[in-house]
Write a protein that holds these residues in place. Structure first.
Motif, PDB file in Angstrom:
ATOM      1  N   GLN A  13      40.908 -20.788 -11.408  1.00  0.00           N
ATOM      2  CA  GLN A  13      41.987 -19.828 -11.243  1.00  0.00           C
ATOM      3  C   GLN A  13      43.154 -20.404 -10.447  1.00  0.00           C
ATOM      4  N   ARG A  59      33.211 -14.116 -18.585  1.00  0.00           N
ATOM      5  CA  ARG A  59      34.647 -14.055 -18.879  1.00  0.00           C
ATOM      6  C   ARG A  59      35.358 -12.949 -18.104  1.00  0.00           C
ATOM      7  N   HIS A  60      34.676 -11.814 -17.893  1.00  0.00           N
ATOM      8  CA  HIS A  60      35.374 -10.649 -17.360  1.00  0.00           C
ATOM      9  C   HIS A  60      34.952 -10.253 -15.946  1.00  0.00           C
ATOM     10  N   GLY A 117      44.732 -22.787 -13.106  1.00  0.00           N
ATOM     11  CA  GLY A 117      44.904 -22.281 -14.473  1.00  0.00           C
ATOM     12  C   GLY A 117      44.176 -23.092 -15.520  1.00  0.00           C
ATOM     13  N   ARG A 142      35.725 -11.565 -13.219  1.00  0.00           N
ATOM     14  CA  ARG A 142      36.978 -11.564 -12.471  1.00  0.00           C
ATOM     15  C   ARG A 142      38.137 -11.360 -13.436  1.00  0.00           C
ATOM     16  N   ALA A 143      39.144 -10.676 -12.957  1.00  0.00           N
ATOM     17  CA  ALA A 143      40.347 -10.510 -13.766  1.00  0.00           C
ATOM     18  C   ALA A 143      41.087 -11.846 -13.895  1.00  0.00           C
ATOM     19  N   ASP A 144      41.707 -12.029 -15.047  1.00  0.00           N
ATOM     20  CA  ASP A 144      42.596 -13.175 -15.275  1.00  0.00           C
ATOM     21  C   ASP A 144      41.893 -14.514 -15.133  1.00  0.00           C
ATOM     22  N   MET A 145      40.657 -14.582 -15.605  1.00  0.00           N
ATOM     23  CA  MET A 145      39.955 -15.860 -15.613  1.00  0.00           C
ATOM     24  C   MET A 145      40.462 -16.709 -16.775  1.00  0.00           C
ATOM     25  N   PRO A 146      41.004 -17.905 -16.525  1.00  0.00           N
ATOM     26  CA  PRO A 146      41.396 -18.769 -17.647  1.00  0.00           C
ATOM     27  C   PRO A 146      40.159 -19.063 -18.498  1.00  0.00           C
ATOM     28  N   TRP A 147      40.267 -18.944 -19.795  1.00  0.00           N
ATOM     29  CA  TRP A 147      39.068 -18.951 -20.631  1.00  0.00           C
ATOM     30  C   TRP A 147      39.294 -19.761 -21.899  1.00  0.00           C
TER      31      TRP A 147
END
Length: 444
Positions: free
Chosen positions: A113, A140-141, A116, A143-148
């Motif tokens: 995070q 994946r979810h 990025g 945490r919010a805004d996890m680069p995936w």
């Protein structure tokens, strides 16, 4: 041509993570790096957190040094500088996580995070079906805004099993393929982690076999631009003062003393020292030097060879008798002591240059980040060992964990004898160059 130091660098990057240790991260990271290196692309690999063993496989896959990325031990600035420098000169950065994605503080997720970097999750799916999808969704979810990037299923039993796993995903685009279980690319293990001293031909055969298997996955077919990351230019740092100018540091380096961060050697050289490697297993005497660094490793696996290394032992004794400095970490300290007791309870002679006995155990004795406060500053690093030490030597300092909640932890002892300082603590030299210079007799 690489980007200028003060401009951003753009490069494809993937962080290979997992829900836990033992899922196959190193296999996949090495295979991915090798696959693209074979295609003529320039690839660099990194390892999240302290680790001496996994980087050996990544280095074989890329042909380039593998450095640690740890937001605490290396520091955010150090990580930023390493990633920017590599991105400026490469087509792909492969970063292997540590433990599970969210394990540790800081974790691999924190690193992803902060910079990025898309996460490629590797999951050992050998004992699951529909739960695979729930696990992927959680990674994946959580945490919010996890680069995936997506998920790769590992150790898959059959095409039908593969299809069940893929069909269980909430988001079909997460699927990046699967690898079957195979002895052709399984990486051997022993205490402390992966075996890193296999013949080079066997190492490459295993990595190439894994790369061949990975080449048939959707992951291999996707363009690298899909995972492009822009790495901002790091803050400028001043050159290190020449605290070790004119000093020659002898460093033990072979299968018994293999736990050497390349970045530590770089720090010694940046401080003005010249570095001379020698092999105790080969019976080599110390080269002419002003100070000695005995890194960690596996002295317990080579007791007969080390006992027979009389030239090494005698030259070290003369060095110590002359009052010259020695910094001995973990396995280096073990070899200096009177005796090493192996996991079967058998006693083997050490070099007898420090009074004391070390005993191997079948369970970890200590693991985790540690810091060592000295007069010249505080070194950051870590500890990871299966043995315990008993010595009558004075304890002149103790390490501490970085979190205040661990104040009850006594930390690792630092023993002193003449110019020797010895501890289970593995230091990251760049965290406080002045402190390591002082340990090695340099100017402060």
């Amino acid at each position: 041509m690489g980007a200028a130091v003060n401009t951003p660098a753009r490069c494809a990057a993937l962080l290979v993570a997992a829900p836990a240790s033992g899922q196959g991260k190193t296999t996949v990271a090495a295979a991915l790096a090798r696959l693209h290196a074979r295609a003529g692309r320039k690839v660099r690999a990194f390892k999240v957190g302290p680790d001496f063993l996994d980087p050996c496989w990544l280095e074989a896959a890329t042909g380039a040094p593998v450095h640690a990325l740890d937001l605490w031990m290396v520091g955010e600035g150090g990580c930023a500088a390493a990633l920017h420098a590599a991105a400026a000169d490469c087509d792909l950065l492969v970063i292997e996580g540590a433990m599970g994605l969210f394990d540790g503080s800081p974790s691999a997720a924190d690193l992803a995070q902060r910079f990025g970097i898309p996460v490629l999750a590797v999951i050992d799916a050998s004992s699951m079906a529909g739960t695979f999808g729930a696990l992927v969704f959680g990674l994946r979810h959580y945490r919010a805004d996890m680069p995936w990037a997506g998920v790769l299923a590992n150790r898959v039993a059959s095409p039908r099993h593969r299809d069940m796993l893929r069909e269980g995903l909430r988001e079909p685009g997460d699927w990046l393929g699967s690898l079957p279980r195979s002895a052709d690319w399984a990486l051997p293990e022993r205490h402390l982690g992966l075996v890193a001293d296999l013949p080079a031909s066997e190492v490459m055969a295993r990595i190439d076999a894994a790369a061949d298997a990975l080449s048939a996955t959707p992951l291999a077919a996707l363009p690298l631009e899909r995972w492009a990351v822009e790495f901002p230019a790091p803050d400028a740092v001043d050159a290190l003062p020449p605290l070790l100018a004119g000093r020659r540091i002898a460093v033990a380096h072979d299968a018994s003393f293999a736990f050497v961060y390349r970045a530590n050697v770089d720090t010694l050289e940046a401080l003005g020292a010249s570095v001379a490697f020698f092999s105790p297993l080969a019976g080599e005497a110390l080269p002419a030097c002003d100070a000695v660094w005995l890194p960690g490793g596996y002295p317990e696996l080579y007791p007969q060879q080390l006992a027979a290394a009389t030239a090494t032992r005698d030259s070290l004794a003369a060095h110590i008798d002359a009052g010259k400095p020695v910094w001995a970490e973990c396995g280096g300290m073990m070899a200096l002591m009177d005796e090493i007791c192996d996991m079967e309870g058998r006693s083997h002679p050490g070099w007898g240059l420090l009074p004391g006995v070390t005993r191997m155990h079948r369970r970890l004795a200590a693991i985790g980040p540690q810091q060592l406060a000295l007069d010249a500053g505080t070194l950051r690093g870590h500890t990871f060992h299966y043995s315990t030490a008993a010595s009558p030597l004075p304890v002149v300092a103790r390490t501490a964990r970085p979190d205040a909640a661990a104040a009850h932890d006594a930390g690792e002892a630092v023993y002193a004898h003449e110019g020797v300082r010895a501890s289970y603590f593995h230091a990251w030299f760049a965290s406080c160059p002045g402190a390591i210079a002082a340990l090695l007799g340099g100017r402060t």
